[in-house]
Design a protein around this motif. Structure first.
Motif, PDB file in Angstrom:
ATOM      1  N   ALA A  90      -9.697 -65.475  86.069  1.00  0.00           N
ATOM      2  CA  ALA A  90     -10.425 -64.819  84.996  1.00  0.00           C
ATOM      3  C   ALA A  90     -11.890 -65.211  85.069  1.00  0.00           C
ATOM      4  O   ALA A  90     -12.230 -66.369  85.284  1.00  0.00           O
ATOM      5  CB  ALA A  90      -9.834 -65.224  83.647  1.00  0.00           C
TER       6      ALA A  90
ATOM      7  N   TYR B 107     -12.679 -58.197  90.288  1.00  0.00           N
ATOM      8  CA  TYR B 107     -12.290 -57.194  89.296  1.00  0.00           C
ATOM      9  C   TYR B 107     -11.831 -55.935  90.017  1.00  0.00           C
ATOM     10  O   TYR B 107     -12.573 -54.993  90.208  1.00  0.00           O
ATOM     11  CB  TYR B 107     -13.458 -56.884  88.367  1.00  0.00           C
ATOM     12  CG  TYR B 107     -13.763 -57.974  87.372  1.00  0.00           C
ATOM     13  CD1 TYR B 107     -14.850 -57.866  86.525  1.00  0.00           C
ATOM     14  CD2 TYR B 107     -12.967 -59.102  87.255  1.00  0.00           C
ATOM     15  CE1 TYR B 107     -15.134 -58.850  85.601  1.00  0.00           C
ATOM     16  CE2 TYR B 107     -13.247 -60.090  86.342  1.00  0.00           C
ATOM     17  CZ  TYR B 107     -14.324 -59.955  85.513  1.00  0.00           C
ATOM     18  OH  TYR B 107     -14.622 -60.931  84.604  1.00  0.00           O
ATOM     19  N   ASN B 108     -10.579 -55.969  90.389  1.00  0.00           N
ATOM     20  CA  ASN B 108     -10.040 -54.863  91.157  1.00  0.00           C
ATOM     21  C   ASN B 108      -9.301 -53.870  90.284  1.00  0.00           C
ATOM     22  O   ASN B 108      -8.891 -54.172  89.173  1.00  0.00           O
ATOM     23  CB  ASN B 108      -9.090 -55.411  92.227  1.00  0.00           C
ATOM     24  CG  ASN B 108      -9.831 -56.218  93.276  1.00  0.00           C
ATOM     25  OD1 ASN B 108     -10.688 -55.707  93.970  1.00  0.00           O
ATOM     26  ND2 ASN B 108      -9.499 -57.494  93.361  1.00  0.00           N
TER      27      ASN B 108
ATOM     28  N   ARG C 215     -15.951 -62.116  88.674  1.00  0.00           N
ATOM     29  CA  ARG C 215     -16.292 -60.702  88.703  1.00  0.00           C
ATOM     30  C   ARG C 215     -16.018 -60.054  90.057  1.00  0.00           C
ATOM     31  O   ARG C 215     -15.714 -58.873  90.133  1.00  0.00           O
ATOM     32  CB  ARG C 215     -17.763 -60.552  88.328  1.00  0.00           C
ATOM     33  CG  ARG C 215     -18.162 -59.201  87.853  1.00  0.00           C
ATOM     34  CD  ARG C 215     -19.590 -59.232  87.407  1.00  0.00           C
ATOM     35  NE  ARG C 215     -20.376 -58.287  88.151  1.00  0.00           N
ATOM     36  CZ  ARG C 215     -21.687 -58.133  88.011  1.00  0.00           C
ATOM     37  NH1 ARG C 215     -22.343 -58.906  87.176  1.00  0.00           N
ATOM     38  NH2 ARG C 215     -22.330 -57.249  88.713  1.00  0.00           N
TER      39      ARG C 215
END
Lengths: 115, 119
Positions: free
Chosen positions: B99, B105-106, B102
């Protein structure tokens, strides 16, 4: 909270004409935006995403989307529509509140391409 | 690679019963999310699991629960079914990192869904 809005429930376009499906977003921080398509009785298929970089994003099946920060929009476009493009289109934003991988979807836009 | 699979595809239950839905993610994907789709409420996030831990939860009552196994397969359970639980339940997996990372971020890949009808 992150959200997206799709102002049109339905869009009609003639085959061969350009199409646009609209999406506006409301986020705090950087937006991470996605477009998905759903055919009847099927799951969602990924079309394209904007994470960072170029404002014009190219995706599957000839679709592209233009990220516009000043207008907070992420409209889906295709230069020449096909009858087979008729489907339900969803715009989504990755919701970073609470951490993890959560998508918040718009209400969907039914695209109808006619001969 | 095989896509996301969900079983069963269709299910009919009666009020008060419970149901378990299963999802097998794409090989190598550790994040599995569940969504409910109804004509009235649209697509709503239920919960996400990552490495066997619930990482995020939507606004659904406690009757809705889930879990993830060590092979990333996931199940969701709905107890004491209500008529309003009739919906298409979609599972999605993604190649997700930690988390806040970035760069990972898929996109999420969705299964065909389980159509639940509560009578």
């Amino acid at each position: 909270a992150q959200s997206v809005a799709q102002p049109e429930d339905q869009v009609n376009v003639a085959e061969g004409n350009p199409l646009t499906v609209k999406c506006t977003y409301s986020v705090s921080g950087n937006p991470y935006l996605f477009w998905y398509v759903q055919y009847p009785n099927r799951g969602l298929q990924f079309l394209l995403k904007y994470i960072t970089g170029d404002n014009l994003v190219k995706g599957s099946y000839g679709f592209e989307a233009e990220f516009n920060k000043s207008q907070t929009s992420f409209h889906l476009k295709k230069p020449s529509a096909l009858v087979s493009d008729s489907a339900l289109y969803f715009c989504a934003v990755r919701d970073l509140t609470g951490g993890g991988n959560k998508l918040t979807f718009g209400t969907g836009t039914q695209l109808k391409v006619e001969l | 690679k095989a896509g996301v699979t969900q079983t069963p595809r269709y299910l009919i239950k009666t009020r008060g019963q419970q149901v378990t839905l299963s999802c097998s993610p794409i090989s190598g994907h550790r994040s599995v999310s569940w969504y409910q789709q109804t004509p009235g409420q649209g697509l709503q996030f239920l919960f996400e699991y990552f490495s066997e831990t619930q990482r995020n939860k939507g606004n659904f009552p406690g009757r809705f629960s889930g879990r993830q196994f060590s092979n990333s397969r996931s199940e969701m359970n709905v107890s004491t079914l209500e008529l309003g639980d009739s919906a298409l339940y979609l599972c999605a997996s993604s190649l997700e990192g930690l988390a806040g990372d970035r760069s990972s971020y898929n996109e999420q890949f969705f299964g065909p869904g389980t159509r639940l009808t509560v009578l």
